[in-house]
Enzyme design. Structure first.
Site, PDB file in Angstrom:
ATOM      1  N   GLN A  78       3.610   8.597  -4.440  1.00 44.50           N
ATOM      2  CA  GLN A  78       4.697   7.350  -3.864  1.00 44.50           C
ATOM      3  C   GLN A  78       4.357   6.252  -5.028  1.00 44.50           C
ATOM      4  OE1 GLN A  78       3.078   6.946   0.040  1.00 44.50           O
ATOM      5  NE2 GLN A  78       4.858   7.646   0.933  1.00 44.50           N
ATOM      6  N   ARG A 109       0.804  -1.301  -0.048  1.00 43.73           N
ATOM      7  CA  ARG A 109       0.005   0.043  -0.127  1.00 43.73           C
ATOM      8  C   ARG A 109       0.815   1.229   0.007  1.00 43.73           C
ATOM      9  NH1 ARG A 109      -1.152   3.471   3.502  1.00 43.73           N
ATOM     10  NH2 ARG A 109      -0.453   2.314   5.447  1.00 43.73           N
ATOM     11  N   VAL A 110       0.294   2.111  -0.960  1.00 45.70           N
ATOM     12  CA  VAL A 110       1.113   3.446  -0.660  1.00 45.70           C
ATOM     13  C   VAL A 110      -0.029   4.665  -0.370  1.00 45.70           C
ATOM     14  CG1 VAL A 110       3.057   3.154  -2.200  1.00 45.70           C
ATOM     15  CG2 VAL A 110       0.887   3.705  -3.091  1.00 45.70           C
ATOM     16  N   SER A 111       0.235   5.687   0.420  1.00 41.03           N
ATOM     17  CA  SER A 111      -0.599   6.581   0.938  1.00 41.03           C
ATOM     18  C   SER A 111      -0.825   7.773   0.212  1.00 41.03           C
ATOM     19  CB  SER A 111      -0.303   6.808   2.305  1.00 41.03           C
ATOM     20  OG  SER A 111       1.157   7.440   2.466  1.00 41.03           O
ATOM     21  N   THR A 112       0.253   7.890  -0.786  1.00 35.88           N
ATOM     22  CA  THR A 112      -0.036   9.411  -1.614  1.00 35.88           C
ATOM     23  C   THR A 112       0.075   8.879  -3.143  1.00 35.88           C
ATOM     24  OG1 THR A 112       2.117   9.949  -1.432  1.00 35.88           O
ATOM     25  CG2 THR A 112       0.742  10.522   0.209  1.00 35.88           C
TER      26      THR A 112
END
Length: 217
Positions: free
Chosen positions: A29, A23-26
């Site tokens: 990324q 998972r990436v949050s932005t």
């Protein structure tokens, strides 16, 4: 010890497939490094989300949890890729264990398919519960101390005593409407009815203590 397991340290998830989750949050990324790490760990299938950990919808995580089967192991690049909080993380891993599914975090070298890894996570869970109980206890003690000092708890009243007196005085005028008085005092009609309860019975305050009919529609 969990009621569904006679042995706290009994490993789960050995012998099945390794299922990865990244998972990436932005938006800026990229998932490349996480996916590469999961592939290097021999994950047979990888699910990935491009959403914040605070986003409760994490669709691909739920797809991974639905896809994974007893005997398999869920693998993540690091703990912060899985849970929104320590409580969320523990809840997910506890749910996996109940289903006979293992959990591995590559960065922290945490592996619940081994007795040692299972023990570490049990300590995490106990610590999270201890912190929660401390917070609850501290809140209760703070409220008790505030009550002992005579402090008012909860929301402040919508109308002060002075506003209520003004409302009663103005309502004694049969030409004054509840709506206009509410606007003048900066409150709603519902608030006026709440703090001048005789209005609910169809009466208005009067200077002489008698009541007259309620306002015109």
């Amino acid at each position: 010890m969990e009621p569904d397991s006679p042995d706290l340290l009994a490993p789960v998830g050995r012998g099945g497939a390794l299922i990865g989750y990244a998972r990436v949050s932005t938006k800026g990324q990229k998932l490349d490094r996480q996916i590469a790490a999961l592939e290097a760990a021999s994950c047979q299938r990888i699910f990935s989300d491009k959403k914040s950990g605070k986003n409760a919808e994490r669709e691909e995580l739920w797809n991974a949890l639905d896809y994974i089967r007893e005997g398999d192991t869920l693998v993540v690049p690091s703990l912060d890729r899985l849970g929104r909080s320590i409580q969320d993380l523990i809840s997910i891993v506890a749910g996996l264990r109940k289903r006979g599914i293992g959990f591995r975090s590559l960065h922290e070298s945490l592996d619940t398919t081994t007795p040692g890894g299972r023990l570490v996570f049990h300590v995490f869970a106990a610590l999270a519960e201890f912190i929660r109980e401390l917070i609850v206890q501290g809140t209760h003690e703070g409220l008790a101390a505030a009550r002992a000092r005579g402090e008012r708890l909860g929301r402040p009243p919508a109308m002060t005593e002075e506003q209520i007196r003004h409302a009663r005085s103005m309502l004694a005028d049969p030409d004054a409407s509840v709506t206009s008085i509410a606007k003048l005092l900066g409150v709603s009609r519902t608030t006026i009815y709440k703090y001048v309860p005789e209005l609910r019975a169809g009466h208005r305050p009067s200077v002489g203590g008698q009541h007259s009919g309620l306002e015109r529609a």
